[in-house]
Design an enzyme around this catalytic site. Structure first.
Site, PDB file in Angstrom:
ATOM      1  N   ASN A   7      37.072  35.071  34.979  1.00  0.00           N
ATOM      2  CA  ASN A   7      38.579  35.025  35.663  1.00  0.00           C
ATOM      3  C   ASN A   7      39.524  35.206  34.452  1.00  0.00           C
ATOM      4  OD1 ASN A   7      40.512  34.676  37.092  1.00  0.00           O
ATOM      5  ND2 ASN A   7      40.230  32.515  37.764  1.00  0.00           N
ATOM      6  N   LYS A   9      42.633  35.331  34.930  1.00  0.00           N
ATOM      7  CA  LYS A   9      43.751  34.918  35.396  1.00  0.00           C
ATOM      8  C   LYS A   9      45.032  35.984  34.960  1.00  0.00           C
ATOM      9  CE  LYS A   9      41.869  30.411  34.975  1.00  0.00           C
ATOM     10  NZ  LYS A   9      41.782  28.977  34.709  1.00  0.00           N
ATOM     11  N   GLU A 159      34.903  24.020  41.141  1.00  0.00           N
ATOM     12  CA  GLU A 159      35.955  23.914  39.979  1.00  0.00           C
ATOM     13  C   GLU A 159      36.764  22.553  40.255  1.00  0.00           C
ATOM     14  OE1 GLU A 159      36.333  27.877  37.942  1.00  0.00           O
ATOM     15  OE2 GLU A 159      37.757  28.059  39.646  1.00  0.00           O
ATOM     16  N   SER A 195      36.519  24.454  32.391  1.00  0.00           N
ATOM     17  CA  SER A 195      35.974  24.434  30.813  1.00  0.00           C
ATOM     18  C   SER A 195      34.511  24.555  30.273  1.00  0.00           C
ATOM     19  CB  SER A 195      36.718  22.975  30.362  1.00  0.00           C
ATOM     20  OG  SER A 195      38.227  22.850  30.531  1.00  0.00           O
TER      21      SER A 195
END
Ligand code: PGA
Length: 235
Positions: A7, A9, A159, A195
Protein backbone atom coordinates in the site's frame (compact mmCIF):
# COMPACT_ATOMS: atom_id res chain seq x y z
CA UNK A 1 -0.52 -19.21 -2.17
CA UNK A 2 0.84 -16.38 -0.03
CA UNK A 3 -0.56 -12.95 -0.87
CA UNK A 4 1.66 -9.90 -0.43
CA UNK A 5 0.24 -6.42 -0.96
CA UNK A 6 2.00 -3.06 -0.97
CA UNK A 7 0.00 0.00 0.00
CA UNK A 8 1.81 3.11 -1.24
CA UNK A 9 -0.54 5.48 0.64
CA UNK A 10 0.54 9.03 -0.32
CA UNK A 11 4.00 8.07 -1.56
CA UNK A 12 5.81 7.81 -4.88
CA UNK A 13 5.47 9.80 -8.10
CA UNK A 14 4.35 8.55 -11.49
CA UNK A 15 8.00 8.05 -12.44
CA UNK A 16 9.02 6.15 -9.31
CA UNK A 17 5.84 4.06 -9.37
CA UNK A 18 6.62 3.01 -12.92
CA UNK A 19 10.13 1.98 -11.89
CA UNK A 20 8.81 0.10 -8.87
CA UNK A 21 6.25 -1.81 -10.89
CA UNK A 22 8.63 -2.83 -13.65
CA UNK A 23 11.25 -3.92 -11.05
CA UNK A 24 8.72 -6.08 -9.19
CA UNK A 25 7.20 -7.42 -12.41
CA UNK A 26 10.64 -8.49 -13.57
CA UNK A 27 11.35 -10.32 -10.31
CA UNK A 28 7.95 -12.04 -10.45
CA UNK A 29 8.55 -13.27 -13.99
CA UNK A 30 10.45 -16.17 -12.49
CA UNK A 31 8.42 -16.46 -9.31
CA UNK A 32 4.98 -18.00 -9.60
CA UNK A 33 4.30 -18.99 -5.98
CA UNK A 34 3.21 -15.63 -4.64
CA UNK A 35 0.32 -13.35 -5.49
CA UNK A 36 1.30 -9.69 -5.35
CA UNK A 37 -0.85 -6.58 -5.31
CA UNK A 38 0.41 -3.00 -5.45
CA UNK A 39 -1.80 -0.05 -4.59
CA UNK A 40 -0.22 3.15 -5.96
CA UNK A 41 -1.66 6.64 -5.63
CA UNK A 42 -4.57 7.43 -7.95
CA UNK A 43 -2.31 9.75 -9.97
CA UNK A 44 0.06 6.88 -10.67
CA UNK A 45 -2.50 4.44 -12.05
CA UNK A 46 -1.56 3.70 -15.64
CA UNK A 47 -1.51 1.03 -18.35
CA UNK A 48 1.53 -0.77 -16.99
CA UNK A 49 3.02 -3.66 -18.90
CA UNK A 50 2.64 -6.59 -16.53
CA UNK A 51 3.23 -10.24 -17.33
CA UNK A 52 3.43 -11.84 -13.88
CA UNK A 53 1.35 -12.53 -10.73
CA UNK A 54 1.26 -8.80 -10.07
CA UNK A 55 -2.00 -6.88 -9.89
CA UNK A 56 -2.37 -3.13 -9.60
CA UNK A 57 -5.25 -1.89 -7.47
CA UNK A 58 -6.81 1.38 -6.35
CA UNK A 59 -6.34 2.57 -2.77
CA UNK A 60 -9.74 4.19 -2.94
CA UNK A 61 -12.46 5.25 -5.33
CA UNK A 62 -15.95 6.61 -4.94
CA UNK A 63 -18.97 4.38 -5.54
CA UNK A 64 -19.85 5.92 -8.87
CA UNK A 65 -18.96 5.60 -12.53
CA UNK A 66 -18.61 9.35 -13.08
CA UNK A 67 -20.30 12.50 -11.85
CA UNK A 68 -19.86 15.53 -9.61
CA UNK A 69 -17.81 14.34 -6.64
CA UNK A 70 -14.94 16.79 -6.37
CA UNK A 71 -11.64 15.17 -5.55
CA UNK A 72 -12.88 11.62 -6.10
CA UNK A 73 -12.36 9.12 -8.90
CA UNK A 74 -14.89 6.55 -10.12
CA UNK A 75 -14.94 3.50 -12.33
CA UNK A 76 -14.67 5.60 -15.49
CA UNK A 77 -11.14 6.52 -14.38
CA UNK A 78 -10.33 3.00 -13.15
CA UNK A 79 -11.60 1.40 -16.36
CA UNK A 80 -9.16 3.48 -18.39
CA UNK A 81 -6.36 1.46 -16.82
CA UNK A 82 -8.18 -1.85 -16.44
CA UNK A 83 -8.13 -1.60 -12.63
CA UNK A 84 -10.34 -4.29 -11.10
CA UNK A 85 -8.93 -4.43 -7.56
CA UNK A 86 -9.69 -2.03 -4.73
CA UNK A 87 -8.76 -1.50 -1.08
CA UNK A 88 -11.79 -0.74 1.09
CA UNK A 89 -12.05 0.11 4.79
CA UNK A 90 -8.39 0.99 5.42
CA UNK A 91 -7.92 2.43 8.88
CA UNK A 92 -6.57 5.72 7.53
CA UNK A 93 -9.79 6.19 5.55
CA UNK A 94 -11.88 5.24 8.55
CA UNK A 95 -10.02 7.25 11.19
CA UNK A 96 -8.30 10.13 9.36
CA UNK A 97 -10.64 10.69 6.41
CA UNK A 98 -13.73 9.90 8.46
CA UNK A 99 -15.38 7.21 6.34
CA UNK A 100 -18.26 5.70 8.26
CA UNK A 101 -19.17 2.00 8.27
CA UNK A 102 -22.28 2.93 6.31
CA UNK A 103 -20.25 4.65 3.57
CA UNK A 104 -17.77 1.79 3.52
CA UNK A 105 -20.54 -0.79 3.18
CA UNK A 106 -22.05 1.20 0.30
CA UNK A 107 -18.69 1.31 -1.44
CA UNK A 108 -18.19 -2.40 -0.83
CA UNK A 109 -21.59 -3.28 -2.32
CA UNK A 110 -20.92 -1.11 -5.37
CA UNK A 111 -17.53 -2.66 -6.17
CA UNK A 112 -18.76 -6.15 -5.36
CA UNK A 113 -21.59 -5.72 -7.85
CA UNK A 114 -18.97 -4.81 -10.48
CA UNK A 115 -16.92 -7.92 -9.68
CA UNK A 116 -13.84 -6.15 -8.30
CA UNK A 117 -11.38 -8.01 -6.15
CA UNK A 118 -11.82 -6.32 -2.78
CA UNK A 119 -9.17 -6.17 -0.08
CA UNK A 120 -11.26 -5.30 2.95
CA UNK A 121 -9.48 -3.96 6.03
CA UNK A 122 -10.53 -4.25 9.65
CA UNK A 123 -8.72 -3.52 12.88
CA UNK A 124 -9.07 -2.03 16.35
CA UNK A 125 -7.54 1.12 17.88
CA UNK A 126 -5.28 0.91 20.95
CA UNK A 127 -7.94 1.80 23.51
CA UNK A 128 -10.02 -1.15 22.32
CA UNK A 129 -7.07 -3.55 22.26
CA UNK A 130 -6.35 -2.58 25.86
CA UNK A 131 -9.82 -3.83 26.83
CA UNK A 132 -8.91 -7.36 25.77
CA UNK A 133 -9.66 -9.91 23.07
CA UNK A 134 -13.41 -9.97 23.53
CA UNK A 135 -13.71 -6.19 23.11
CA UNK A 136 -11.32 -6.33 20.15
CA UNK A 137 -13.40 -8.96 18.37
CA UNK A 138 -16.61 -7.12 19.14
CA UNK A 139 -15.13 -3.97 17.56
CA UNK A 140 -13.91 -5.91 14.53
CA UNK A 141 -17.27 -7.59 13.98
CA UNK A 142 -18.90 -4.14 13.86
CA UNK A 143 -16.67 -3.49 10.84
CA UNK A 144 -18.42 -6.32 9.02
CA UNK A 145 -21.86 -4.70 9.34
CA UNK A 146 -23.32 -4.37 5.84
CA UNK A 147 -20.45 -6.36 4.30
CA UNK A 148 -21.22 -9.53 2.31
CA UNK A 149 -18.42 -11.75 3.59
CA UNK A 150 -19.43 -14.58 1.26
CA UNK A 151 -18.33 -12.55 -1.78
CA UNK A 152 -16.09 -14.74 -3.94
CA UNK A 153 -13.41 -12.15 -4.67
CA UNK A 154 -12.86 -10.97 -1.12
CA UNK A 155 -9.52 -10.84 0.68
CA UNK A 156 -9.50 -9.63 4.29
CA UNK A 157 -6.73 -7.71 5.99
CA UNK A 158 -6.50 -7.50 9.77
CA UNK A 159 -4.61 -4.33 10.57
CA UNK A 160 -4.60 -3.21 14.20
CA UNK A 161 -4.65 0.60 14.08
CA UNK A 162 -1.95 0.87 16.77
CA UNK A 163 0.43 -1.20 14.65
CA UNK A 164 0.04 0.75 11.42
CA UNK A 165 3.04 2.92 10.61
CA UNK A 166 4.23 2.80 14.22
CA UNK A 167 6.98 0.21 13.96
CA UNK A 168 5.14 -1.77 16.64
CA UNK A 169 4.13 -5.09 15.11
CA UNK A 170 1.40 -7.12 16.80
CA UNK A 171 2.75 -10.13 18.67
CA UNK A 172 2.35 -13.61 17.20
CA UNK A 173 -0.16 -14.37 19.95
CA UNK A 174 -2.24 -11.26 19.13
CA UNK A 175 -2.22 -12.11 15.45
CA UNK A 176 -3.04 -15.77 15.98
CA UNK A 177 -5.95 -15.17 18.34
CA UNK A 178 -7.61 -12.51 16.18
CA UNK A 179 -7.00 -14.41 12.95
CA UNK A 180 -8.37 -17.68 14.26
CA UNK A 181 -11.48 -15.93 15.59
CA UNK A 182 -12.13 -14.20 12.25
CA UNK A 183 -11.35 -17.37 10.31
CA UNK A 184 -13.83 -19.36 12.37
CA UNK A 185 -16.57 -17.05 11.08
CA UNK A 186 -15.37 -16.06 7.62
CA UNK A 187 -13.67 -18.45 5.24
CA UNK A 188 -11.58 -16.01 3.20
CA UNK A 189 -7.87 -15.32 2.76
CA UNK A 190 -6.79 -13.15 5.70
CA UNK A 191 -3.73 -10.93 5.54
CA UNK A 192 -2.02 -9.29 8.50
CA UNK A 193 -0.95 -5.65 8.24
CA UNK A 194 0.75 -3.26 10.66
CA UNK A 195 4.52 -2.73 10.74
CA UNK A 196 5.33 -5.81 8.71
CA UNK A 197 9.02 -5.53 7.85
CA UNK A 198 11.65 -7.23 5.71
CA UNK A 199 12.84 -9.08 8.80
CA UNK A 200 9.54 -10.29 10.22
CA UNK A 201 7.45 -10.95 7.12
CA UNK A 202 8.35 -14.64 6.82
CA UNK A 203 7.66 -15.37 10.45
CA UNK A 204 4.30 -13.54 10.35
CA UNK A 205 3.22 -15.17 7.10
CA UNK A 206 3.99 -18.61 8.48
CA UNK A 207 1.64 -18.22 11.46
CA UNK A 208 -1.53 -20.32 11.49
CA UNK A 209 -4.40 -18.40 9.95
CA UNK A 210 -2.20 -15.84 8.18
CA UNK A 211 -2.44 -15.96 4.38
CA UNK A 212 -0.12 -13.06 3.63
CA UNK A 213 0.62 -9.44 4.46
CA UNK A 214 -0.54 -5.95 3.59
CA UNK A 215 2.50 -3.72 3.91
CA UNK A 216 2.93 0.04 3.94
CA UNK A 217 6.20 1.64 5.07
CA UNK A 218 8.52 -1.35 4.60
CA UNK A 219 7.31 -1.92 1.04
CA UNK A 220 8.05 1.47 -0.48
CA UNK A 221 11.67 0.88 -1.50
CA UNK A 222 11.56 -1.48 -4.47
CA UNK A 223 14.62 -3.48 -3.42
CA UNK A 224 13.11 -3.96 0.05
CA UNK A 225 9.82 -5.08 -1.43
CA UNK A 226 11.54 -7.67 -3.62
CA UNK A 227 13.52 -8.78 -0.55
CA UNK A 228 10.19 -9.26 1.23
CA UNK A 229 9.05 -11.44 -1.67
CA UNK A 230 12.29 -13.40 -1.49
CA UNK A 231 11.92 -13.86 2.26
CA UNK A 232 8.50 -15.50 1.97
CA UNK A 233 9.61 -17.83 -0.82
CA UNK A 234 8.81 -21.42 -0.04
CA UNK A 235 6.18 -20.73 2.66
P1 PGA B 1 2.58 -0.11 7.74
O1 PGA B 1 1.14 0.11 7.04
O2 PGA B 1 3.17 -1.34 7.09
O3 PGA B 1 3.34 1.14 7.43
O4 PGA B 1 2.34 -0.32 9.18
C1 PGA B 1 0.30 -0.97 6.79
C2 PGA B 1 -0.97 -0.49 6.14
O5 PGA B 1 -1.48 0.57 6.51
O6 PGA B 1 -1.50 -1.15 5.23
Amino acid sequence: MVIIASNFKTNHTRASTKEFISFVNEYLNNEKDVEVMVFPTATSLDNYKINSNLTIGAQNAYCVNSGSFTGEIGTQQLDEFGIKTILIGHSERRHILGESQEEIAKKYAFYKELGYKIVYCIGEPLEVKEQGLEATLEYIYEQFVGIDTTYADLVLAYEPVWAIGTGVTATNEDIKSVHSAIKSKINKPLLYGGSVKVDNVAQICSLDGVDGALIGTASWVKEDFVQILKNIKGL
